[in-house]
Motif scaffolding. Structure first.
Motif, PDB file in Angstrom:
ATOM      1  N   VAL A 230      -0.069  -0.723   3.092  1.00 31.32           N
ATOM      2  CA  VAL A 230      -1.104   0.321   2.479  1.00 31.32           C
ATOM      3  C   VAL A 230      -1.364   0.053   1.247  1.00 31.32           C
ATOM      4  O   VAL A 230      -0.627  -0.183   0.169  1.00 31.32           O
ATOM      5  N   GLY A 231      -2.603   0.361   1.001  1.00 28.65           N
ATOM      6  CA  GLY A 231      -3.290  -0.125  -0.337  1.00 28.65           C
ATOM      7  C   GLY A 231      -4.004   1.428  -0.887  1.00 28.65           C
ATOM      8  O   GLY A 231      -4.541   2.151  -0.056  1.00 28.65           O
ATOM      9  N   GLN A 232      -4.097   1.582  -2.025  1.00 29.17           N
ATOM     10  CA  GLN A 232      -4.849   2.952  -2.631  1.00 29.17           C
ATOM     11  C   GLN A 232      -6.113   2.775  -3.552  1.00 29.17           C
ATOM     12  O   GLN A 232      -6.001   1.700  -4.277  1.00 29.17           O
ATOM     13  N   ARG A 233      -7.078   3.333  -3.277  1.00 29.44           N
ATOM     14  CA  ARG A 233      -8.336   3.376  -4.073  1.00 29.44           C
ATOM     15  C   ARG A 233      -8.595   4.814  -4.615  1.00 29.44           C
ATOM     16  O   ARG A 233      -8.335   5.902  -4.081  1.00 29.44           O
ATOM     17  N   ASN A 234      -8.567   4.756  -6.065  1.00 28.98           N
ATOM     18  CA  ASN A 234      -8.588   6.163  -6.771  1.00 28.98           C
ATOM     19  C   ASN A 234      -9.687   6.396  -7.176  1.00 28.98           C
ATOM     20  O   ASN A 234     -10.172   7.431  -7.967  1.00 28.98           O
ATOM     21  N   ASN A 235     -10.825   5.910  -6.855  1.00 24.78           N
ATOM     22  CA  ASN A 235     -12.513   6.039  -7.122  1.00 24.78           C
ATOM     23  C   ASN A 235     -12.947   7.461  -6.501  1.00 24.78           C
ATOM     24  O   ASN A 235     -13.846   7.989  -7.270  1.00 24.78           O
ATOM     25  N   PHE A 236     -12.380   7.918  -5.499  1.00 26.00           N
ATOM     26  CA  PHE A 236     -12.545   9.168  -5.224  1.00 26.00           C
ATOM     27  C   PHE A 236     -11.936  10.448  -5.946  1.00 26.00           C
ATOM     28  O   PHE A 236     -12.351  11.625  -5.827  1.00 26.00           O
TER      29      PHE A 236
ATOM     30  N   SER B  93      -5.995  -7.066  24.021  1.00 26.84           N
ATOM     31  CA  SER B  93      -6.033  -8.421  24.828  1.00 26.84           C
ATOM     32  C   SER B  93      -5.864  -9.404  24.032  1.00 26.84           C
ATOM     33  O   SER B  93      -6.417  -9.700  22.607  1.00 26.84           O
ATOM     34  N   PRO B  94      -5.502 -10.753  24.492  1.00 26.94           N
ATOM     35  CA  PRO B  94      -5.020 -11.053  25.974  1.00 26.94           C
ATOM     36  C   PRO B  94      -3.790 -10.666  26.233  1.00 26.94           C
ATOM     37  O   PRO B  94      -2.878 -10.956  27.071  1.00 26.94           O
ATOM     38  N   ASP B  95      -3.224 -10.251  25.168  1.00 26.78           N
ATOM     39  CA  ASP B  95      -1.593  -9.459  25.304  1.00 26.78           C
ATOM     40  C   ASP B  95      -1.464  -8.275  24.588  1.00 26.78           C
ATOM     41  O   ASP B  95      -2.205  -8.152  23.592  1.00 26.78           O
ATOM     42  N   ALA B  96      -0.662  -7.335  25.004  1.00 26.39           N
ATOM     43  CA  ALA B  96      -0.490  -6.221  24.231  1.00 26.39           C
ATOM     44  C   ALA B  96       0.523  -6.185  23.213  1.00 26.39           C
ATOM     45  O   ALA B  96       1.455  -6.671  23.196  1.00 26.39           O
ATOM     46  N   ALA B  97       0.149  -5.551  21.963  1.00 29.39           N
ATOM     47  CA  ALA B  97       0.855  -5.330  20.825  1.00 29.39           C
ATOM     48  C   ALA B  97       0.364  -4.388  19.920  1.00 29.39           C
ATOM     49  O   ALA B  97      -0.653  -4.021  20.037  1.00 29.39           O
ATOM     50  N   SER B  98       1.305  -3.987  19.125  1.00 28.57           N
ATOM     51  CA  SER B  98       0.923  -3.139  18.336  1.00 28.57           C
ATOM     52  C   SER B  98       1.966  -2.964  16.952  1.00 28.57           C
ATOM     53  O   SER B  98       2.849  -3.572  16.910  1.00 28.57           O
ATOM     54  N   SER B  99       1.490  -2.095  16.127  1.00 27.23           N
ATOM     55  CA  SER B  99       2.187  -1.792  14.710  1.00 27.23           C
ATOM     56  C   SER B  99       1.750  -0.420  14.099  1.00 27.23           C
ATOM     57  O   SER B  99       0.716  -0.172  14.063  1.00 27.23           O
ATOM     58  N   ALA B 100       2.674   0.268  13.723  1.00 23.05           N
ATOM     59  CA  ALA B 100       2.489   1.688  13.352  1.00 23.05           C
ATOM     60  C   ALA B 100       3.190   2.058  12.002  1.00 23.05           C
ATOM     61  O   ALA B 100       4.236   1.398  11.826  1.00 23.05           O
ATOM     62  N   THR B 101       2.496   2.901  11.094  1.00 22.45           N
ATOM     63  CA  THR B 101       3.418   3.275   9.865  1.00 22.45           C
ATOM     64  C   THR B 101       2.708   4.806   9.600  1.00 22.45           C
ATOM     65  O   THR B 101       1.657   5.151  10.085  1.00 22.45           O
ATOM     66  N   THR B 102       3.491   5.165   8.601  1.00 20.76           N
ATOM     67  CA  THR B 102       2.976   6.678   7.875  1.00 20.76           C
ATOM     68  C   THR B 102       2.631   6.237   6.574  1.00 20.76           C
ATOM     69  O   THR B 102       3.151   5.114   5.823  1.00 20.76           O
ATOM     70  N   PHE B 103       1.643   7.011   5.943  1.00 23.65           N
ATOM     71  CA  PHE B 103       1.058   6.784   4.666  1.00 23.65           C
ATOM     72  C   PHE B 103       1.078   8.147   3.803  1.00 23.65           C
ATOM     73  O   PHE B 103       0.618   9.098   4.562  1.00 23.65           O
ATOM     74  N   SER B 104       1.116   8.080   2.559  1.00 27.62           N
ATOM     75  CA  SER B 104       0.966   9.125   1.767  1.00 27.62           C
ATOM     76  C   SER B 104       0.534   8.536   0.216  1.00 27.62           C
ATOM     77  O   SER B 104       1.669   8.014  -0.349  1.00 27.62           O
ATOM     78  N   VAL B 105      -0.425   8.983  -0.248  1.00 32.12           N
ATOM     79  CA  VAL B 105      -0.790   8.360  -1.539  1.00 32.12           C
ATOM     80  C   VAL B 105      -1.492   9.606  -2.439  1.00 32.12           C
ATOM     81  O   VAL B 105      -1.944  10.367  -1.704  1.00 32.12           O
ATOM     82  N   ALA B 106      -1.373   9.580  -3.600  1.00 34.27           N
ATOM     83  CA  ALA B 106      -1.775  10.781  -4.522  1.00 34.27           C
ATOM     84  C   ALA B 106      -2.532  10.055  -5.751  1.00 34.27           C
ATOM     85  O   ALA B 106      -2.528   8.974  -6.091  1.00 34.27           O
ATOM     86  N   CYS B 107      -3.537  11.047  -5.980  1.00 37.15           N
ATOM     87  CA  CYS B 107      -4.142  10.583  -7.431  1.00 37.15           C
ATOM     88  C   CYS B 107      -3.466  10.759  -8.623  1.00 37.15           C
ATOM     89  O   CYS B 107      -2.526  11.419  -8.539  1.00 37.15           O
ATOM     90  N   PRO B 108      -3.546   9.989  -9.550  1.00 36.20           N
ATOM     91  CA  PRO B 108      -2.797   9.928 -10.582  1.00 36.20           C
ATOM     92  C   PRO B 108      -2.818  11.108 -11.554  1.00 36.20           C
ATOM     93  O   PRO B 108      -3.925  11.741 -11.447  1.00 36.20           O
ATOM     94  N   LYS B 109      -1.858  11.431 -11.972  1.00 36.16           N
ATOM     95  CA  LYS B 109      -1.933  12.645 -12.804  1.00 36.16           C
ATOM     96  C   LYS B 109      -2.687  12.461 -14.306  1.00 36.16           C
ATOM     97  O   LYS B 109      -2.458  11.501 -14.700  1.00 36.16           O
ATOM     98  N   THR B 110      -3.618  13.435 -14.679  1.00 36.73           N
ATOM     99  CA  THR B 110      -4.224  13.333 -16.022  1.00 36.73           C
ATOM    100  C   THR B 110      -3.329  14.062 -16.955  1.00 36.73           C
ATOM    101  O   THR B 110      -2.982  15.208 -16.821  1.00 36.73           O
ATOM    102  N   GLY B 111      -3.789  13.731 -18.274  1.00 33.31           N
ATOM    103  CA  GLY B 111      -2.851  14.336 -19.297  1.00 33.31           C
ATOM    104  C   GLY B 111      -3.517  15.845 -19.546  1.00 33.31           C
ATOM    105  O   GLY B 111      -4.424  15.917 -19.208  1.00 33.31           O
ATOM    106  N   VAL B 112      -2.615  16.748 -19.817  1.00 32.36           N
ATOM    107  CA  VAL B 112      -2.945  18.008 -20.049  1.00 32.36           C
ATOM    108  C   VAL B 112      -3.582  18.133 -21.489  1.00 32.36           C
ATOM    109  O   VAL B 112      -3.203  17.798 -22.622  1.00 32.36           O
TER     110      VAL B 112
END
Length: 478
Positions: free
Chosen positions: A382-388, A459-478
């Motif tokens: 899992v990778g994170q992009r903070n541009n949003f 196809s041609p063979d059944a296989a899978s991989s799964a995971t959960t993710f949780s990423v947050a925007c970096p906190k800005t200074g007060v």
């Protein structure tokens, strides 16, 4: 140089070169022996002209070791006692009779005295190979008397010594007792195979008996120094072969072959005995491109049936099936690797030969099909992009996984986010491994993006991989 009938008899008897030489020497000396015998007869007659011939009896010869088993060459002593009731002087003339039909040199002893005189006579035989036989004594003068036969056997069983992983020495030897049998082949053990296991240190030993290439008995025993193991065999038809004692787990060490032979006097099959081959089934194994088969051999009575497996006309395996009575036996052809045109399909044939007839059966086998590639999927990173985050949205998330295939192929797959299929099936050419990626934008009015993600290969063979993710925007200074 042509061999004499006596030499051929001695060879069939299994005697050593030393005994064979003695027999031939005895034959060459036959005229001298006849002269000696005649002289002995005259001497005996002269000494007993005025009285009855002395009474004579001979004991059954005994071998120093009746049943010897061990290293060869070996010398075996044979002794017997001759009792002569004397009343004056007489000549004792005698010779040894051998189990192969030959006769030894005549020997003469001069005796005198009164009463019964006991004379111990003997000979030494040398053997450098296994043999079973007998010896007897024939007294020619002063009265012709022949003893009973004294039997003996020599089994030259060389020991095979190996070392196992624990540096414990193990040795094994084996022999057949008896090594041959002639007579009615009725139920009951006719051949007994005996083996000896020796160890340098007390230990449990696993062993098995192999008869003519087939495992027929096995076991496990505690051996402190040496131990004898055995199994009995009851052939129903004439045959010959061998047994081997193997120690399992110590380098798979084996004894020398213990040969046997069985001759059934009453084994002549009835004219109506017939053998047939039926139920041939072939099977193509695509894993390595191999073909195997099994079939049924049938007999209407007692018979020895030899069979041969052929693949596309080439013999690949042989065997023998023994029938004690009417019945059926299943025989198998183990998987054989195919190559060249044989991989495109062909024919398997079982040919059998019985006491009165032959038979065969043929069946086709399918062409080899390349096995379906095996597909595996790595864990998802899992990778994170903070541009949003500047637009008050959660971070974007990038997903990456590796798809691997055991053979070059086209893989179809799709991504699933929070249980929902994200896209139509995608395709990638895979030769070895390939990385696949997917990404999502940040959630509206949120400072984090979280959920679950799956990569599914269809196809041609059944296989899978799964995971959960949780990423947050970096906190800005007060």
């Amino acid at each position: 140089m042509k061999s004499s009938p006596l030499a051929r008899k001695a060879a069939a008897f299994g005697a050593s070169a030393a005994v064979l030489g003695a027999m031939i020497a005895g034959l060459a000396a036959a005229p001298a022996q006849a002269s000696t015998q005649a002289t002995a007869g005259k001497a005996g007659t002269a000494a007993t002209t005025a009285k009855a011939r002395p009474k004579v009896s001979v004991s059954t010869p005994k071998a120093s070791t009746r049943d010897y088993e061990g290293a060869c060459p070996v010398k075996v002593g044979i002794t017997a006692k001759v009792n002569v009731k004397l009343d004056g002087k007489t000549d004792l003339a005698y010779r040894w009779l051998h189990g192969d039909g030959s006769k030894g040199k005549v020997k003469v002893l001069k005796l005198k005295g009164h009463g019964t005189k006991s004379v111990k006579i003997g000979q030494t035989l040398s053997f450098d190979e296994s043999v079973k036989g007998w010896e007897a004594v024939q007294v020619l003068s002063p009265r012709k008397v022949t003893s009973k036969k004294g039997y003996f056997s020599v089994n030259c069983a060389e020991e095979v010594v190996v070392e196992n992983g624990d540096d414990k020495k193990v040795s094994v030897s084996a022999w057949a007792d008896p090594s041959s049998y002639t007579g009615p082949c009725t139920p009951g053990d006719k051949i007994n195979f005996v083996g000896r296991i020796k160890v340098s240190d007390p230990s449990w030993v696993k062993y098995r008996w192999v008869l003519d290439g087939r495992v027929v008995d096995y076991g496990k025993t505690k051996v402190r120094h040496s131990r004898t193991v055995s199994f009995g065999y009851s052939p129903r038809v004439s045959e010959r072969g061998y047994a081997v004692l193997q120690v399992v787990g110590a380098g798979d060490s084996s004894s020398d072959r213990a040969y046997y032979r069985v001759t059934c006097k009453d084994e002549t099959p009835a004219p109506s005995v017939k053998v047939t081959a039926t139920n041939l089934v072939t099977a193509t194994n695509n894993d390595g491109c191999k073909v195997g088969a099994h079939a049924t051999i049938n007999s209407t009575g007692r018979a020895r049936v030899e069979y041969t497996w052929s693949v596309n006309g080439t013999s690949v395996d042989k065997g023998t099936v023994l029938f004690g009575r009417e019945g059926s036996r299943t025989v198998e052809l183990s998987d054989r690797v195919l190559s060249g045109d044989a991989t495109k399909g062909g024919k398997v044939t079982l040919s059998i030969s019985g006491p009165r007839n032959n038979d065969s059966i043929t069946q086709s086998y399918a062409a080899c099909v390349a096995p379906k590639p095996k597909i595996t999927v790595s864990s998802i990173s899992v990778g994170q992009r903070n541009n949003f985050c500047a637009d008050k949205r959660g971070p974007g998330v990038d997903f990456k996984a590796t798809i691997s295939s055991s053979a070059p192929t086209t893989v179809k797959y799709y991504w699933v986010i929070d249980g929902k299929k994200e896209n139509p099936d995608l395709e990638r050419q895979v030769t070895g491994s390939v990385d696949v990626t997917w990404g999502i934008a940040g959630a509206q009015s949120a400072s984090e993006t979280k959920g679950s993600v799956s990569l599914v290969v269809v196809s041609p063979d059944a296989a899978s991989s799964a995971t959960t993710f949780s990423v947050a925007c970096p906190k800005t200074g007060v």
